[in-house]
Design a protein around this motif. Sequence first.
Motif, short mmCIF file in Angstrom:
data_model
loop_
_atom_site.label_atom_id
_atom_site.label_comp_id
_atom_site.label_asym_id
_atom_site.label_seq_id
_atom_site.Cartn_x
_atom_site.Cartn_y
_atom_site.Cartn_z
N ALA A 1 0.86 -1.20 0.00
CA ALA A 1 0.00 0.00 0.00
C ALA A 1 0.89 1.24 0.00
O ALA A 1 1.96 1.24 0.62
N THR B 1 -2.01 14.65 6.08
CA THR B 1 -2.81 15.85 5.77
C THR B 1 -2.17 17.03 6.48
O THR B 1 -1.76 16.92 7.64
N ASP C 1 2.48 4.78 0.89
CA ASP C 1 2.58 5.47 2.19
C ASP C 1 1.44 6.47 2.32
O ASP C 1 1.14 7.19 1.36
N PRO C 2 0.80 6.51 3.47
CA PRO C 2 -0.27 7.51 3.61
C PRO C 2 0.30 8.93 3.51
O PRO C 2 1.39 9.20 4.04
#
Length: 353
Positions: free
Chosen positions: A5, A11, A7-8
């Motif tokens: 997945a 925000t 990397d996030p």
Amino acid sequence: MIPSAPDPVPTPTAPAPAVSMLRLLGGFQVSQALYVAARARIADRLADGPRTVAELAEAADLRPELLRRLLRTLAAEGVFGYDEPQDRVTLGPLGHTLRTGAPGSVRNVALMWMETHYRPFAGLWQTLHDGIPAAQAELGMPFFDWLGKDPARIATFSGAMGDMMRTVRADALAAVRLDGVRTLVDIGGADGTALAELALREPRLRGTVFDLPHVVAAAPALLRDRGVADRITTEGGDFFTAVPAGADCYLACFVLHDWNDAQALRILGRVHEAAAPDARLLLVETVVGEGTPPEVATLLDLTMLGMLDGRERTRDDWRTLLADADFRLDRVLATGGPMCVVEATRMPRTARV
Ligand SMILES: C[S@@+](CC[C@H](N)C(=O)[O-])C[C@H]1O[C@@H](n2cnc3c(N)ncnc32)[C@H](O)[C@@H]1O
């Protein structure tokens, strides 16, 4: 193989209070970095386009590996742009403010603040105990006395005042109304920058730039240069002793804030003695709580605390000070900038008991 997945992506959030505070606390380092950049004329050297760090370092005779780190810090503050792969430096959104003589430049302020104000501010703690301006403690004498001992210091100071006049005080000078004024004395008029500007705007105006002899010495050349020397004279003296007599308008731009109330009353007393009966008095000053942005006034008040006996004043402070010197406050003109124009009229002397 199962694809991992991504990397996030964090925000963006407002910086933590500790980070905001660390930026404020680090201001002293950024000030010095800006001083190095100003003194090395980095912004001037970028005026014609990007340069590599190596080119800038060679031109300014600085160590490239150290200059790179300094410029990277200032790039994060919007002063320069820095392209790391190409090692290329450009002017950032604030870069022009460090260019010599550019519109909006405060390069002379960068030099003056770091060469004269920086060290005294290390003594602010003691000032809050004994009330002695930190500069007076550091320099061993009042700031203006120290300034007067070296022509190079005077030139740096006058250059910084000129920058201030062309930037944060430009709106205020534009707002000065001189309807019906024939003769004007600029008290503490330094090198004549302000009065030359007003004389260019008002072709019939005559006047005098008045300042300490060693400061006003720079004014004749500036007045000649601006083409107003036939109408504007200069006079050296001490405004605690006497000021030129008989004018119908007296201007004090950024002067009374340097002094405490007792001292300001003495200066106003000399103006009262010298002025024509209904003379006008125009003060270009901050009025705490009224200029924009308001933090310029409070920051300047801190400058006064550290450097001199003066202070920034509220509208009520100005009204009281003027009344005590037998001037009537007529109005406070907002200027769209941080400074205001305080308009007053000379009143007859009141008998005091
Ligand atoms: C903050 S500067 C302002 C200069 C100028 N009016 C301006 O707006 O850029 C204050 C001025 O007051 C002058 N000054 C200080 N003490 C003085 C004195 N005793 N007599 C006459 N001028 C004095 C300084 O030399 C300086 O030029």
